[in-house]
Design an enzyme around this catalytic site. Sequence first.
Site, PDB file in Angstrom:
ATOM      1  N   ARG A 156       0.810  -1.221   0.000  1.00 26.58           N
ATOM      2  CA  ARG A 156       0.000   0.000   0.000  1.00 26.58           C
ATOM      3  C   ARG A 156       0.842   1.269   0.000  1.00 26.58           C
ATOM      4  O   ARG A 156       0.367   2.321  -0.407  1.00 26.58           O
ATOM      5  CB  ARG A 156      -0.912   0.012   1.227  1.00 26.58           C
ATOM      6  CG  ARG A 156      -2.044  -1.002   1.171  1.00 26.58           C
ATOM      7  CD  ARG A 156      -2.916  -0.846   2.398  1.00 26.58           C
ATOM      8  NE  ARG A 156      -4.066  -1.737   2.381  1.00 26.58           N
ATOM      9  CZ  ARG A 156      -4.067  -2.971   2.851  1.00 26.58           C
ATOM     10  NH1 ARG A 156      -2.943  -3.453   3.378  1.00 26.58           N
ATOM     11  NH2 ARG A 156      -5.136  -3.723   2.807  1.00 26.58           N
ATOM     12  N   SER A 203      -4.557 -11.064   5.842  1.00 32.75           N
ATOM     13  CA  SER A 203      -5.509 -11.958   5.192  1.00 32.75           C
ATOM     14  C   SER A 203      -6.405 -11.172   4.252  1.00 32.75           C
ATOM     15  O   SER A 203      -6.419  -9.943   4.261  1.00 32.75           O
ATOM     16  CB  SER A 203      -6.361 -12.691   6.233  1.00 32.75           C
ATOM     17  OG  SER A 203      -7.157 -11.765   6.967  1.00 32.75           O
ATOM     18  N   GLU A 260     -27.091 -17.668   6.329  1.00 31.91           N
ATOM     19  CA  GLU A 260     -26.043 -18.280   7.142  1.00 31.91           C
ATOM     20  C   GLU A 260     -26.137 -19.801   7.065  1.00 31.91           C
ATOM     21  O   GLU A 260     -27.219 -20.375   7.201  1.00 31.91           O
ATOM     22  CB  GLU A 260     -26.166 -17.810   8.593  1.00 31.91           C
ATOM     23  CG  GLU A 260     -25.360 -18.597   9.620  1.00 31.91           C
ATOM     24  CD  GLU A 260     -23.872 -18.643   9.335  1.00 31.91           C
ATOM     25  OE1 GLU A 260     -23.277 -19.717   9.518  1.00 31.91           O
ATOM     26  OE2 GLU A 260     -23.318 -17.597   8.937  1.00 31.91           O
ATOM     27  N   HIS A 317     -20.349   5.628  41.368  1.00 32.64           N
ATOM     28  CA  HIS A 317     -21.769   5.494  41.049  1.00 32.64           C
ATOM     29  C   HIS A 317     -22.293   6.840  40.556  1.00 32.64           C
ATOM     30  O   HIS A 317     -21.902   7.889  41.080  1.00 32.64           O
ATOM     31  CB  HIS A 317     -22.533   5.073  42.310  1.00 32.64           C
ATOM     32  CG  HIS A 317     -24.018   5.009  42.121  1.00 32.64           C
ATOM     33  ND1 HIS A 317     -24.646   3.952  41.510  1.00 32.64           N
ATOM     34  CD2 HIS A 317     -25.001   5.889  42.455  1.00 32.64           C
ATOM     35  CE1 HIS A 317     -25.949   4.164  41.472  1.00 32.64           C
ATOM     36  NE2 HIS A 317     -26.190   5.341  42.054  1.00 32.64           N
TER      37      HIS A 317
END
Length: 468
Positions: free
Chosen positions: A35, A147, A205, A445
Site C-alpha cells: 500500500r 488476510s 447463514e 456510582h
Amino acid sequence: MEKYDVVIIGAGPGGTPAAEFLAKKRKKVLLIDERGKPGGECLFEGCIPSKILETSADYFYQTKKLDIFGIDIEGNIKINWKNVIKRKESILERRANTALKRLSQIENLTFKKGKGSFISENQIEIKKLDGSTETVEFEKAIIATGSSPFIPPIEGNGLDKVWTNRNIFDMEELPESILIVGGGPIGIEFGQMFNKLGVKIIIVELMERILMPVDEEFALILQDKIQKDGIQLHLKSLVKRIDFENGRFKVSFEKEGNLQTVEVEKVLIAVGRKPNIEGLNLEKVNVEYDKKGIITNEYYQTSNPDIYAVGDVIKQPKFQHLARNQGLSAARNILEGNKHTVNLDKLSWVLFSDPEIASAGLTEQQAKSRGIDYIIGKYPYQIDARAQIFDTDFGFLKFVVNKKNNQIIGIHIITEGASSLIGEASLIVANKLTLEQVANGIHPHPTLTESFELLAKNMLMQEVSQHV
C-alpha cells in the site's frame, strides 16, 4: 545489495510495531508494504472504516429515539452518505500519514512500497508498481502479510461483482437492499448498520445460528434482536448461485431442502478470511503452511528458524490487537531468543453489534470442554442506574468463575457500551483476579463499571448463604 538485520513483509498491526521495536533496539530494519502506507487491512478495509460508518449510522438511528429524553425534532432527518464517506477517507488519510511520518523519524528503520517475496534463503525481492524490482538480504524476517476475504466457489455470473470488506467502503450511495452471505461478525455488523439506515437486509447463514465462535447465550440474544429489528435471517441455508442481470442480483439458496431465489440490489460476501501467502515463495525458504495459514510454534517461529510469522497470516484468531502483541513478541524473540508468546486464554475482543458484545477469557462452553468446575454469575443491566438513565438497560454482565479458587476465568458482556467495559474485564482475566479481589474495588456510582464490583459481591454473598 542492501543488507538488513530484519526484513518485515507487511506494515499492518503485526508488522509495524515489530519494526518500530527492533529499530529502536538498534537493529537495521526494512519494512515492506504494497500500500505504501502503514495500517494494513484494519485501517484501510477493516475495523477503522467500518466503525466510522457504523458511528454515523448509530447517530442517525439515535435521533429517532430523542423523544425518550424529552427532545422534539420537527421534520425529516436525512443522512448525507457522500459526507459520511468523505469523513471516512479523511480519518484514514490522517491516521496513515501520521503513522508514516512517525516511521520516517525512527533511526535504523526504512519503509519501502512494493510486494515482497523470498527468492533465496537470505534474499527478498521487492516488486514495485512500475514493474521494477530490488533485491535485499536479511538475517531474520517476519511475515505479517495479513488476510483477504474468502470468496466461496458459488455458481453464476455475479460473483465478480459482489461486495467484500475490500470494496464496500467505496460505495457512493446507499442501496435499497443487500443480501449478506455469512452471519459472522462482519456480516452482522454490516447488516445492523445498513438496517439502521433503512436498507432492506437479508442474511443467509450456513450454520444453525449466527456468530458461532461467540458465547451461545449471547449469540442467540442478538439473533433474536436482529430479527425483531426487521432483518431477514435464513439459517442452515447454503447459497448455490449468484447471478447479475439488468443491474440487480438474483441469489438462489437452499434451505431445508427447498431452493429459494431473491432479488437484491447488492450482495456482500462475509464468510471468512484466507491468509495472504500467495506470491511469497515460501517454498524457497522452507516455510511450511496450509490453507489456514503459515504454521508456527508458540513463539511465532516458522519451520525456518530465521523466519517468524504473525497476525492473520498464521493459524490463530484474527484480531488487530492480537496481531500487535504477536508482532512485538516475535520481535523480542528475535532479540532475546524464544521466550515470548501471547496467552490466548487472556484474549479479549469486541463485536460492534447493537447491542455490543465483548468477551475476555474463556466462554462457558470452553470451560466445560476443559473439565473445569465452574459457576456462572450474571448482573442484568435492567437494574443498573446508569443504563436506565441512558436508555441502554438491555443485556447483562456474565462471570465465568473457577469454583475451586474463585478465580474469574471469563467475562462476557452484552450491552450498549460493552466496548468501554471490556478493558477492565481484560485486566481482571489477565491478572487472574478472584471474586474477593474484584469485590474489594470501590467503583464510582452511577457508572456501568460498578457492575463488576456488584456482581462479585453478589456472587460472594450467594456463596456465603449457601454455606449458612
